[in-house]
Design a protein around this motif. Sequence first.
Motif, PDB file in Angstrom:
ATOM      1  N   GLU A  30      -3.406 -53.140  -3.359  1.00 47.38           N
ATOM      2  CA  GLU A  30      -2.232 -52.983  -2.316  1.00 47.38           C
ATOM      3  C   GLU A  30      -1.063 -53.676  -2.695  1.00 47.38           C
ATOM      4  N   ARG A  31      -1.153 -55.212  -2.969  1.00 54.11           N
ATOM      5  CA  ARG A  31      -0.254 -56.041  -3.305  1.00 54.11           C
ATOM      6  C   ARG A  31       0.539 -55.432  -4.516  1.00 54.11           C
ATOM      7  N   ALA A  32      -0.083 -55.031  -5.609  1.00 50.68           N
ATOM      8  CA  ALA A  32       0.401 -54.440  -6.897  1.00 50.68           C
ATOM      9  C   ALA A  32       1.231 -53.087  -6.508  1.00 50.68           C
ATOM     10  N   ASP A  37       6.687 -50.948  -5.515  1.00 49.15           N
ATOM     11  CA  ASP A  37       7.900 -50.415  -4.865  1.00 49.15           C
ATOM     12  C   ASP A  37       9.090 -51.548  -5.005  1.00 49.15           C
ATOM     13  N   VAL A  38       8.779 -52.610  -5.016  1.00 49.59           N
ATOM     14  CA  VAL A  38       9.888 -53.677  -5.187  1.00 49.59           C
ATOM     15  C   VAL A  38      10.658 -53.395  -6.435  1.00 49.59           C
ATOM     16  N   ALA A  39       9.887 -52.895  -7.626  1.00 48.18           N
ATOM     17  CA  ALA A  39      10.600 -52.431  -8.782  1.00 48.18           C
ATOM     18  C   ALA A  39      11.387 -51.223  -8.739  1.00 48.18           C
ATOM     19  N   ILE A  41      12.849 -50.254  -5.874  1.00 50.79           N
ATOM     20  CA  ILE A  41      14.071 -50.455  -5.248  1.00 50.79           C
ATOM     21  C   ILE A  41      15.071 -51.220  -6.170  1.00 50.79           C
ATOM     22  N   LYS A  42      14.772 -52.051  -6.986  1.00 52.60           N
ATOM     23  CA  LYS A  42      15.636 -52.808  -7.833  1.00 52.60           C
ATOM     24  C   LYS A  42      16.003 -51.792  -8.936  1.00 52.60           C
ATOM     25  N   GLN A  43      15.427 -50.916  -9.468  1.00 56.01           N
ATOM     26  CA  GLN A  43      15.670 -49.788 -10.451  1.00 56.01           C
ATOM     27  C   GLN A  43      16.804 -49.108  -9.787  1.00 56.01           C
ATOM     28  N   ASP A  49      16.465 -57.786 -12.718  1.00 54.51           N
ATOM     29  CA  ASP A  49      16.006 -58.887 -12.317  1.00 54.51           C
ATOM     30  C   ASP A  49      14.518 -58.651 -11.951  1.00 54.51           C
ATOM     31  N   PHE A  50      13.747 -58.279 -12.657  1.00 58.28           N
ATOM     32  CA  PHE A  50      12.171 -58.198 -11.901  1.00 58.28           C
ATOM     33  C   PHE A  50      11.679 -59.522 -11.880  1.00 58.28           C
ATOM     34  N   TYR A  51      11.956 -60.247 -12.743  1.00 61.54           N
ATOM     35  CA  TYR A  51      11.252 -61.667 -12.642  1.00 61.54           C
ATOM     36  C   TYR A  51      12.220 -62.458 -11.861  1.00 61.54           C
ATOM     37  N   ARG A  52      11.724 -62.902 -10.794  1.00 63.96           N
ATOM     38  CA  ARG A  52      12.619 -63.869  -9.968  1.00 63.96           C
ATOM     39  C   ARG A  52      12.029 -65.276  -9.649  1.00 63.96           C
ATOM     40  N   PRO A  53      12.472 -66.295 -10.567  1.00 69.04           N
ATOM     41  CA  PRO A  53      11.675 -67.602 -10.667  1.00 69.04           C
ATOM     42  C   PRO A  53      11.705 -68.285  -9.116  1.00 69.04           C
ATOM     43  N   GLU A  54      12.843 -67.917  -8.427  1.00 71.55           N
ATOM     44  CA  GLU A  54      13.027 -68.609  -7.174  1.00 71.55           C
ATOM     45  C   GLU A  54      12.107 -68.161  -6.092  1.00 71.55           C
ATOM     46  N   ARG A  55      11.907 -66.807  -6.150  1.00 68.94           N
ATOM     47  CA  ARG A  55      10.966 -66.248  -5.084  1.00 68.94           C
ATOM     48  C   ARG A  55       9.394 -66.542  -5.556  1.00 68.94           C
ATOM     49  N   GLU A  56       9.241 -66.569  -6.878  1.00 67.45           N
ATOM     50  CA  GLU A  56       7.742 -67.212  -7.237  1.00 67.45           C
ATOM     51  C   GLU A  56       7.358 -68.686  -6.799  1.00 67.45           C
ATOM     52  N   ALA A  57       8.488 -69.533  -7.032  1.00 70.56           N
ATOM     53  CA  ALA A  57       8.241 -70.879  -6.665  1.00 70.56           C
ATOM     54  C   ALA A  57       8.211 -70.857  -5.085  1.00 70.56           C
ATOM     55  N   VAL A  83      -2.304 -63.582 -10.076  1.00 74.83           N
ATOM     56  CA  VAL A  83      -2.130 -62.088  -9.264  1.00 74.83           C
ATOM     57  C   VAL A  83      -0.527 -61.660  -9.491  1.00 74.83           C
ATOM     58  N   MET A  84       0.230 -62.578  -9.110  1.00 76.52           N
ATOM     59  CA  MET A  84       1.816 -62.387  -9.082  1.00 76.52           C
ATOM     60  C   MET A  84       2.165 -61.930 -10.697  1.00 76.52           C
ATOM     61  N   SER A  85       1.752 -62.470 -11.563  1.00 75.88           N
ATOM     62  CA  SER A  85       1.881 -62.473 -13.072  1.00 75.88           C
ATOM     63  C   SER A  85       1.360 -61.149 -13.373  1.00 75.88           C
ATOM     64  N   ALA A  86       0.311 -60.326 -12.871  1.00 77.09           N
ATOM     65  CA  ALA A  86      -0.355 -59.115 -13.163  1.00 77.09           C
ATOM     66  C   ALA A  86       0.823 -58.217 -12.452  1.00 77.09           C
ATOM     67  N   CYS A  87       1.204 -58.507 -11.339  1.00 73.57           N
ATOM     68  CA  CYS A  87       2.019 -57.498 -10.406  1.00 73.57           C
ATOM     69  C   CYS A  87       3.479 -57.445 -11.173  1.00 73.57           C
ATOM     70  N   LEU A  88       3.923 -58.655 -11.764  1.00 72.36           N
ATOM     71  CA  LEU A  88       5.068 -58.499 -12.506  1.00 72.36           C
ATOM     72  C   LEU A  88       5.125 -57.692 -13.814  1.00 72.36           C
ATOM     73  N   ALA A  89       3.735 -57.880 -14.468  1.00 67.96           N
ATOM     74  CA  ALA A  89       3.692 -56.886 -15.656  1.00 67.96           C
ATOM     75  C   ALA A  89       3.759 -55.646 -15.348  1.00 67.96           C
ATOM     76  N   LEU A  90       3.169 -55.127 -14.170  1.00 73.48           N
ATOM     77  CA  LEU A  90       3.461 -53.810 -13.762  1.00 73.48           C
ATOM     78  C   LEU A  90       4.809 -53.395 -13.561  1.00 73.48           C
ATOM     79  N   GLU A  91       5.580 -54.315 -12.985  1.00 70.06           N
ATOM     80  CA  GLU A  91       7.009 -53.848 -12.708  1.00 70.06           C
ATOM     81  C   GLU A  91       7.793 -53.693 -14.306  1.00 70.06           C
ATOM     82  N   SER A  92       7.564 -54.896 -14.926  1.00 68.61           N
ATOM     83  CA  SER A  92       8.145 -55.063 -16.135  1.00 68.61           C
ATOM     84  C   SER A  92       7.573 -56.349 -16.999  1.00 68.61           C
TER      85      SER A  92
HETATM   86  O1  PRE Z   1       9.685 -60.547  -5.122  1.00 70.37           O
HETATM   87  C1  PRE Z   1      10.184 -59.555  -6.155  1.00 70.37           C
HETATM   88  O2  PRE Z   1      11.437 -59.678  -6.456  1.00 70.37           O
HETATM   89  C2  PRE Z   1       9.103 -59.009  -6.879  1.00 70.37           C
HETATM   90  O3  PRE Z   1       9.457 -58.694  -7.719  1.00 70.37           O
HETATM   91  C3  PRE Z   1       7.731 -59.372  -6.500  1.00 70.37           C
HETATM   92  C4  PRE Z   1       6.955 -60.489  -7.396  1.00 70.37           C
HETATM   93  C5  PRE Z   1       5.482 -60.644  -6.633  1.00 70.37           C
HETATM   94  O4  PRE Z   1       4.668 -60.193  -7.311  1.00 70.37           O
HETATM   95  O5  PRE Z   1       5.419 -61.496  -5.820  1.00 70.37           O
HETATM   96  C6  PRE Z   1       6.928 -60.160  -8.809  1.00 70.37           C
HETATM   97  C7  PRE Z   1       7.549 -60.808  -9.707  1.00 70.37           C
HETATM   98  C8  PRE Z   1       8.935 -61.545  -9.308  1.00 70.37           C
HETATM   99  O6  PRE Z   1       8.889 -62.640 -10.197  1.00 70.37           O
HETATM  100  C9  PRE Z   1       8.653 -62.339  -7.924  1.00 70.37           C
HETATM  101  C10 PRE Z   1       7.710 -61.692  -7.049  1.00 70.37           C
END
Ligand code: PRE
Length: 367
Positions: A30-32, A37-39, A41-43, A49-57, A83-92
């Motif tokens: 479900e999280r994936a 969905d996030v991907a 929206i960004k597209q 900016d699929f990878y967001r270091p500040e959000r991950e931290a 888990v987050m790494s796998a989700c990001l890999a789905l996005e990009s």
């Molecule tokens: O929050 C976002 O912008 C996402 O893309 C989701 C998500 C996540 O899985 O939580 C995935 C990749 C980002 O690096 C940060 C968080």
Amino acid sequence: MSTQSDDQALSQARERIDTLDQQIQRLIAERAGVALDVARIKQAQGRSDFYRPEREADVLRRVAERNDGPLDDATITRIMREVMSACLALESPLKVAYLGPEGTYTQAAVYKHFGHSVKAIPLAAIDEIFREVEAGNADFGVVPVENSTEGVVSHTLDQLVGSSLSICGEVALAVHHHLLSRAEDLAGVKRVVAHAQSLAQCRKWLDSHLPGVVREAVASNGEAARMVAGETQAAAIAGRAASEFYELAMLASNIEDEPNNTTRFLVLGKQHVPATGNDMTSILVAIRNQPGMLHRLLTPGAEAGVDLTRIESRPSRRQAWDYNFFIDIEGHADESRVRDVIAAIESQAVMLKILGSYPRAIGPEPV
Ligand SMILES: O=C(O)C(=O)C[C@]1(C(=O)O)C=C[C@@H](O)C=C1
């Protein structure tokens, strides 16, 4: 002897685990889906900016904060990071260049920071990593920058001077050195191969356990492990990842003289990373060599109560006895108190470059 009621309790516990596993799996899926969905929206916004270091931290800090065991913070964080790494890999999927070869501590730093769902690309030298990221062949780069016992990796600092990349993150790794070999035992080891820093960090152990054995310095511990994998009388000093990758036996573990040996790595990229509330800013300052200059550089931070946590000098290569200073400041360059300190330092400097503001590393625990 197990009784019938013990057996019953065991099968009940396993049934509970089966049910929980189903729930965990469903929630991860479900999280994936939400990450996708996030991907989208960004597209739709035309963002990359699929990878967001500040959000991950932020996500990972909250995981540790709400943890009340029985798994420790490092373990639960590692699981959520994957888990987050796998989700990001789905996005990009991300491509991350690092100081190779496979089995180096830098590779361990890549996986600690990004998880295992990235494509990690080993390169032979620090300047190649800068080049590959600058050229867009890799999204990010990871390089070592300092070790708690041996000091800075000057090559990384020198590369930062002329690079257009910024520091997007830092990784702290508790480094444990092991003696890896195909030899039967210590008596069979006639040569020890490792990076010069690792040989230095294990000097006392080598002096007492392998006195008189030849020590050979090579470009990296991963390279050392690769070399000794084809020999029967040599040993490498390297980490657990190298032992697994090259299928080398651990003749001795944790042989470092200083048990709190930590290495800090930088994540390099092109992204501006917004503030998280627990950040670090690295700047590069060139100053004219005048009496009292260093004192004047440090005064603005002290007066504003902003911590300068590290100051490192390197010859500028512009002219003899002219120096560049690498300064780490606690806080983010978008915060006004940090911005003011930087402006005050700049007014004393010949040149000032903000190398990056980024979230502080999460724990130095080993991966
Ligand atoms: O929050 C976002 O912008 C996402 O893309 C989701 C998500 C996540 O899985 O939580 C995935 C990749 C980002 O690096 C940060 C968080």
